[in-house]
Design a protein around this motif. Structure first.
Motif, short mmCIF file in Angstrom:
data_model
loop_
_atom_site.label_atom_id
_atom_site.label_comp_id
_atom_site.label_asym_id
_atom_site.label_seq_id
_atom_site.Cartn_x
_atom_site.Cartn_y
_atom_site.Cartn_z
N GLY A 247 0.77 -1.37 0.18
CA GLY A 247 0.12 -0.16 0.28
C GLY A 247 1.20 1.45 0.45
N GLY A 248 1.89 0.49 -0.05
CA GLY A 248 3.50 2.25 -0.40
C GLY A 248 2.98 2.97 -1.65
N ASP A 249 3.62 4.21 -1.82
CA ASP A 249 3.95 5.09 -2.96
C ASP A 249 4.63 4.17 -3.98
N PRO A 250 4.48 3.64 -5.00
CA PRO A 250 5.44 3.38 -6.45
C PRO A 250 5.99 4.96 -6.03
N LEU A 251 6.07 5.83 -6.30
CA LEU A 251 6.35 6.70 -6.71
C LEU A 251 7.71 7.60 -5.83
N ALA A 252 7.10 7.06 -4.43
CA ALA A 252 8.24 7.80 -4.00
C ALA A 252 9.46 6.17 -3.86
N VAL A 253 9.19 5.37 -4.34
CA VAL A 253 9.97 4.16 -4.80
C VAL A 253 11.61 5.02 -5.82
N ASP A 254 10.49 5.70 -6.61
CA ASP A 254 11.21 6.11 -8.46
C ASP A 254 11.85 7.53 -7.70
N ARG A 255 11.76 7.95 -6.76
CA ARG A 255 11.99 9.44 -5.97
C ARG A 255 13.28 8.88 -5.60
N ALA A 256 13.72 8.00 -5.65
CA ALA A 256 14.69 7.74 -3.72
C ALA A 256 15.77 7.95 -4.11
N LEU A 257 16.32 7.67 -5.39
CA LEU A 257 17.72 8.34 -5.86
C LEU A 257 18.47 9.76 -6.01
N ALA A 258 17.64 10.94 -5.69
CA ALA A 258 17.09 11.94 -5.42
C ALA A 258 18.75 12.23 -5.15
N PRO A 259 18.92 12.03 -3.84
CA PRO A 259 20.12 12.48 -3.24
C PRO A 259 21.36 12.64 -4.36
N TRP A 260 21.30 11.54 -5.13
CA TRP A 260 22.77 11.48 -6.05
C TRP A 260 22.58 12.52 -7.77
N GLY A 261 21.23 12.59 -8.38
CA GLY A 261 21.75 13.87 -8.75
C GLY A 261 21.43 13.26 -10.11
N LEU A 262 21.20 11.83 -10.18
CA LEU A 262 20.68 11.56 -11.72
C LEU A 262 20.28 12.11 -12.40
N PRO A 263 20.49 11.96 -14.15
CA PRO A 263 19.96 13.05 -15.15
C PRO A 263 18.54 12.67 -15.07
N MET A 264 17.72 11.43 -14.40
CA MET A 264 16.51 11.11 -14.09
C MET A 264 16.59 9.57 -13.33
N THR A 265 14.86 9.93 -12.97
CA THR A 265 14.34 8.99 -12.31
C THR A 265 14.31 7.39 -13.33
N PRO A 266 14.47 6.87 -12.25
CA PRO A 266 14.83 5.01 -13.15
C PRO A 266 13.72 4.66 -13.74
N LEU A 267 12.53 4.88 -13.83
CA LEU A 267 11.37 4.68 -14.22
C LEU A 267 11.13 5.87 -15.92
N THR A 268 12.07 6.64 -15.54
CA THR A 268 12.26 8.05 -17.31
C THR A 268 12.72 7.25 -17.74
N LEU A 269 13.83 7.07 -17.39
CA LEU A 269 15.06 5.76 -17.43
C LEU A 269 14.38 4.41 -18.57
N ILE A 270 13.59 4.18 -17.97
CA ILE A 270 13.22 2.51 -18.87
C ILE A 270 11.77 3.21 -19.25
N ASP A 271 11.55 4.21 -19.46
CA ASP A 271 10.41 4.47 -20.56
C ASP A 271 10.62 5.39 -21.39
N TYR A 272 12.69 5.86 -21.15
CA TYR A 272 13.67 6.57 -22.54
C TYR A 272 14.36 5.08 -23.36
N ILE A 273 13.95 4.46 -22.93
CA ILE A 273 14.59 3.19 -23.58
C ILE A 273 14.04 2.34 -23.95
#
Ligand SMILES: NC(=O)c1ccc[n+]([C@@H]2O[C@H](COP(=O)([O-])OP(=O)(O)OC[C@H]3O[C@@H](n4cnc5c(N)ncnc54)[C@H](O)[C@@H]3O)[C@@H](O)[C@H]2O)c1
Length: 396
Positions: A247-273
């Motif tokens: 019952g948690g927020d899947p998008l909160a997981v997707d945002r969890a790497l934000a402290p690393w300053g990556l160019p995009m979230t994992p799901l955004t990158l999967i969509d790109y590929i």
């Protein structure tokens, strides 16, 4: 002005190889005979990558490029798309007046591999399936000279396996570009154990003529960038499925790497590929390393159902992806409700990537951690310094 790509030194200078496997990744010195000049190129496929590759070859080398696909409609649609993008570049002043038409005129279309006759190099960018790529190489080999280059843009498959059964497997080289091709400078230059020094020198010269930074890598599953990104996706997708079940927020997981300053979230990158391409890469990695690369039922279902994008423009899950995630979550009975702990997710990903970097180096896929960082900066747009500095400090 038109020019051809002749031999030039391997562009990625690096320390002498230490491990035996790493020396397999490094191009040997050029053989006595000079590498073949590239005066005409074939591109197999007219999809996302092939269209960009045809444009790059025509624009950088100013040589004729023959592009093929399964249907004439697909080829013509790709050529129209290329022309439109070139016209936009010219309108914005990124090309000189008349250059768009000049470059587009170099790119012809066909559905007959016999039309690759006269090409000095053929690159394939068809579906990420070994048998399809083998068949493509067999028909390209029948059309070109015995020392013409056969290049593959595969993201994860064995280049050596792709060359098996060919009359001249020694001229098959992995030539792995990154999307978007015009923006990302990395080219993973994959050497098989049977590749000739002449073929590797020609491929390295071609990479330089295309303006790319070639990093020599061994013929190991996923090479460097896709191996590490796919390990990251495996961890994040497992956390997303667990969060959905609790019952948690899947998008909160997707945002969890934000402290690393990556160019995009994992799901955004999967969509790109693209979900289908990434699922093929996941399957390759899973078959090589099942314990560290578990398959995601959600991504598999999305790819199978033709759901190409997981995220909508507003950042929410698209309804089809959301429904598939609910179905996957419902199949995991008994999960206790729990909010997402972003720090724990980040630490899980950090530890997993630290392990994968260590294994990649131990296998001699590249010579050094610096090579890995260079690949992640130039091929995945990671922040300056690359991946390994991010892994140095535990997230809690
Ligand atoms: N998508 C990415 O971001 C990315 C990045 C780097 C490398 N790659 C690799 O590039 C390759 C192509 O990926 P894509 O995303 O462009 O896929 P795509 O689905 O957009 O294009 C593949 C094309 O190949 C064509 N095709 C299939 N079989 C063929 C055949 N026998 N002869 C001629 N054409 C054939 C298809 O009709 C399609 O147009 C894959 O190996 C993929 O792993 C993809």
């Amino acid at each position: 002005m038109p020019h051809t790509a002749a031999a030039s030194p391997a562009p990625a200078a690096s320390p002498a190889p230490a491990a035996q496997r790493a020396s397999a990744a490094r191009p040997a010195s050029a053989a006595a005979a000079p590498p073949r000049a590239i005066r005409a190129v074939g591109v197999v496929g007219a999809g996302l990558m092939a269209s960009q590759l045809a444009t790059l070859f025509a624009q950088q080398l100013r040589v004729p490029v023959t592009m093929s696909d399964l249907s004439a409609e697909r080829v013509e649609a790709a050529r129209a798309g290329i022309r439109a993008r070139l016209d936009r570049a010219e309108a914005k002043g990124r090309l000189a007046s008349g250059e768009a038409a000049e470059i587009a005129a170099l790119i012809s279309g066909t559905t007959d591999p016999a039309d690759f006759a006269g090409c000095d190099a053929v690159i394939e960018a068809v579906f990420e399936e070994l048998e399809v790529k083998r068949a493509v190489f067999a028909s390209a080999e029948a059309a070109i000279a015995p020392d013409g280059l056969l290049l593959t843009n595969t993201s994860s498959l064995s280049v050596e396996a792709m060359a098996e059964g060919l009359a001249h497997p020694e001229r098959v080289v992995g030539f792995h570009f990154f999307n978007p091709v015009a923006v990302l400078p990395l080219l993973e230059l994959v050497r098989t154990p049977v590749a000739s020094a002449k073929a590797m020198a020609a491929a390295a010269g071609l990479a330089a003529a295309l303006g790319k930074t070639a990093v020599p890598v061994a013929d190991a599953p996923g090479f460097v960038v896709n191996r590490l990104l796919t390990r990251l996706f495996a961890e994040v997708l497992a956390e997303i499925e667990a969060a959905a079940a609790a019952g948690g927020d899947p998008l909160a997981v997707d945002r969890a790497l934000a402290p690393w300053g990556l160019p995009m979230t994992p799901l955004t990158l999967i969509d790109y590929i693209g979900t289908a391409v990434q699922q093929h890469i996941c399957a390759t990695m899973h078959s090589s390393y099942p314990d560290r690369f578990p398959l995601s039922p959600w991504l598999a279902a999305a790819a199978e159902s033709g759901v190409r994008r997981l995220l909508a423009d507003d950042g929410a899950l698209v309804p089809e992806a959301s429904a598939l995630l609910e179905r996957v979550a419902a199949a995991r009975s008994g999960a206790a409700p729990e909010p997402v702990d972003g720090t724990r997710v980040l630490e899980r990903v950090r530890a997993a990537l630290a392990e994968e970097v260590g294994l990649t180096l131990a296998e001699g896929v590249v010579d050094s951690a610096e090579d890995i960082d260079q690949c992640m900066v130039l091929g995945a747009n990671y922040p300056a310094g690359g991946l390994t500095p991010l892994l140095a400090t535990p997230a809690r």
